[in-house]
Design an enzyme around this catalytic site. Structure first.
Site, PDB file in Angstrom:
ATOM      1  N   GLY A  83      -9.265  19.445 -35.604  1.00  0.00           N
ATOM      2  CA  GLY A  83      -9.986  18.218 -36.423  1.00  0.00           C
ATOM      3  C   GLY A  83     -11.002  18.813 -37.987  1.00  0.00           C
ATOM      4  O   GLY A  83     -10.610  18.008 -38.210  1.00  0.00           O
ATOM      5  N   LEU A  84     -11.796  19.540 -37.735  1.00  0.00           N
ATOM      6  CA  LEU A  84     -11.309  20.412 -39.310  1.00  0.00           C
ATOM      7  C   LEU A  84     -10.038  20.707 -40.161  1.00  0.00           C
ATOM      8  O   LEU A  84     -10.355  20.010 -41.742  1.00  0.00           O
ATOM      9  CB  LEU A  84     -11.657  22.117 -39.154  1.00  0.00           C
ATOM     10  CG  LEU A  84     -12.560  22.798 -40.251  1.00  0.00           C
ATOM     11  CD1 LEU A  84     -13.065  22.404 -41.257  1.00  0.00           C
ATOM     12  CD2 LEU A  84     -12.494  24.181 -40.249  1.00  0.00           C
ATOM     13  N   ASP A 112     -13.612  33.737 -36.910  1.00  0.00           N
ATOM     14  CA  ASP A 112     -13.277  31.790 -37.026  1.00  0.00           C
ATOM     15  C   ASP A 112     -14.641  31.278 -35.850  1.00  0.00           C
ATOM     16  O   ASP A 112     -13.771  29.885 -36.006  1.00  0.00           O
ATOM     17  CB  ASP A 112     -11.809  32.429 -36.351  1.00  0.00           C
ATOM     18  CG  ASP A 112     -10.874  32.790 -37.372  1.00  0.00           C
ATOM     19  OD1 ASP A 112     -11.431  32.535 -38.314  1.00  0.00           O
ATOM     20  OD2 ASP A 112     -10.194  33.480 -37.251  1.00  0.00           O
ATOM     21  N   ASP A 158       1.145  -1.070   0.315  1.00  0.00           N
ATOM     22  CA  ASP A 158      -0.316  -0.021   0.162  1.00  0.00           C
ATOM     23  C   ASP A 158       1.014   1.186  -0.647  1.00  0.00           C
ATOM     24  O   ASP A 158       0.161   2.497   0.346  1.00  0.00           O
ATOM     25  CB  ASP A 158      -1.070  -0.415   1.257  1.00  0.00           C
ATOM     26  CG  ASP A 158      -2.214  -0.340   1.020  1.00  0.00           C
ATOM     27  OD1 ASP A 158      -2.409  -1.081  -0.132  1.00  0.00           O
ATOM     28  OD2 ASP A 158      -3.283  -0.449   1.787  1.00  0.00           O
TER      29      ASP A 158
END
Length: 521
Positions: free
Chosen positions: A415-416, A280, A36
């Protein structure tokens, strides 16, 4: 208890470690078996702290169970005091040691050490990490805080305590810096910051403040409520995450301190509102977002997403059952069903069902989103080493709002960009066989020519039952690859569900178009 691959919170003694490690002059003696003893891993590797946590373990082994484990604890406590000379100690048991019922508090009291020793009763099989941190901080405050010894002289600046930041907290260090500077601009002095960087002697001065700022309710609410009852210190209710909440926070503390907030409310550092309104960012309006984390960060993130960035919140949840009410109230604001769960598989199922365009979550959701091909940003603990940046990167205040804007928006914008690269895959400069652009026209080994392997289909479901997936015809698979990757997963699942519901064994180009028309109505 249940066996699981991932867990959102550790047992409550990990919360106690977070408080002990955050403070100075405090030592934690933990009755725990060998195995532990992983505090060093948590705080030095993940948080990248420059010193080891102040924790001493008894590290008893199986052969010790037939002997006197209580004596082992007393010896470890005595030696820890002699070696570290702390101002105060906390003592308790790990989840495993709790089963042998050695009573660390009583054993430590019998040693009659010349410093305050605070026993911790942390029921490991009923409670978890955040509760353990809150209980530890509360017990320390209750034991050490004394009545105010400072008279507020005429003309003295108002004072407050900042309560809640701990070790291994999500951006706690940077939040304290940001909110401390904000309060300074309001003319408010900080009396004590605790637990982070506080000493037991500092906790004795808590009552010298005029009010308390609760930065993280999961850790500080219980202690702040006790200070309010005992010393009549008001406490803040607003957590300053996001531009709107920061302005509400400024107005709240200004009212408590009796100062003018006009200049602070017009802070030019608040750049995210303009960015969110810029041309944008119109691409981001209406993006569907799923939010999950501790209650404080989840509720705040949903508010920022919906009110400040124009996203659509399609889901919100928390693993913090003690704060489920706050998350349910937030869910009602967005007309969604709250998810109160500490089972990551439930969270994954909800994300797969909702198919959001952005996930705001923990390290767990980062993995889930990656599997499902969805952009993700981390907003809450638990987190990984990459979420402890060397740079100043707060979540609170106006600068925190700027940081969140960048962190959340960039995955969507990338992503774009990737979609545009995919559109021009046949171009002479961007096709799969072209060399890496930074190596020039003749540099480097060419990338392998050919189309990427098709994504493996996931099972469709109907009423919780798995349905066999229809096979994709090559021309349908080719057409699917033309769909932007950030919505491709949703299009694939919709098409497979469309085919399954109609008993189709193959997905053709016509099936893909029919499914698109069906779900586009």
């Amino acid at each position: 208890m249940q066996l699981t691959l991932w867990t959102y919170e550790g047992p409550p003694h990990i919360g106690a470690m977070r408080v002990a490690t955050a403070m100075r002059g405090l030592h934690y003696v933990l009755h725990a078996p060998q195995g532990d003893t992983y505090a060093d891993l948590l705080f030095t590797m993940i948080e990248r702290r420059d010193h080891r946590p102040p924790v001493t373990y008894t590290t008893f082994q199986a052969r010790d169970l037939g002997g006197d484990t209580a004596e082992l604890f007393k010896t470890a406590t005595r030696e820890a005091y002699a070696r570290f000379k702390p101002q105060a100690m906390i003592v308790g048991a790990s989840c495993t040691a709790e089963l042998i019922q050695d009573d660390p508090g009583g054993l430590a009291a019998a040693l009659d050490l010349p410093i305050p020793v605070v026993p911790l009763e942390l029921p490991a099989y009923q409670r978890k990490e955040n509760w353990g941190a809150a209980e530890t901080f509360y017990q320390l405050v209750r034991r050490l805080a004394g009545p105010s010894t400072a008279e507020r002289a005429p003309g003295r600046a108002p004072r407050c305590n900042l309560l809640g930041p701990t070790a291994l907290g999500f951006r706690h260090r940077d939040d304290v810096t940001e909110i401390g500077a904000l309060l300074g601009r309001l003319g408010i002095e900080i009396n004590v910051v605790a637990p982070l960087d506080a000493t037991p002697a500092d906790l004795m001065r808590l009552a010298d403040a005029d009010f308390n700022v609760v930065l993280y309710p999961e850790v500080a609410s219980q202690a702040a409520q006790w200070l309010q009852r005992t010393y009549r210190q008001p406490m803040t209710k607003v957590v300053p995450i996001g531009v709107g909440a920061t302005r509400e926070f400024i107005a709240e503390v200004a009212a408590l301190a009796g100062v003018d907030a006009t200049a602070a409310l017009a802070d030019p550092r608040a750049r995210s509102p303009w960015y969110a309104k810029s041309i944008d960012s119109t691409y981001l309006t209406g993006k569907r977002v799923f939010v999950f984390g501790d209650a404080t960060h989840a509720v705040a993130a949903a508010r920022v997403a919906a009110r400040e960035l124009g996203f659509t919140v399609v889901g919100i949840g928390t693993y913090s059952r003690e704060f489920a009410r706050e998350v349910r109230e937030a869910a009602r604001l967005y007309g969604v069903e709250p998810l109160i769960s500490d089972d990551y598989l439930e969270v994954e199922a909800r994300v797969a069902e909702l198919q959001p365009e952005l996930v705001l979550g923990t390290q767990m959701e980062r993995h889930i989103a990656k599997r499902l091909g969805i952009p993700c940003a981390v907003i809450s603990a638990p987190m990984h080493v990459q979420d402890f940046p060397a740079r100043h990167s707060p979540q609170m205040g106006f600068e925190g709002a700027n940081v969140m804007f960048d962190t959340w928006v960039h995955p969507l914008m990338m992503g774009l960009e990737e979609h545009l690269l995919t559109m021009f895959r046949g171009d002479i400069e961007f096709h799969d066989g072209a060399a890496a652009s930074h190596l020039g026209r003749s540099g480097g080994m060419p990338a392998p020519v050919g189309r990427p392997e098709p994504e493996a289909p996931l099972p469709a479901t109907a009423g919780g039952n798995v349905i066999a997936i229809a096979a994709w015809a090559p021309e349908a698979q080719q057409e699917l690859q033309k769909i932007p990757f950030f919505v491709r997963g949703k299009a694939r699942r919709n098409t497979e569900r469309f085919a399954a519901e109609r008993g189709l064994h193959a997905i053709t180009l016509e099936t893909l178009y029919d499914a698109k028309a069906h779900f586009g109505r």
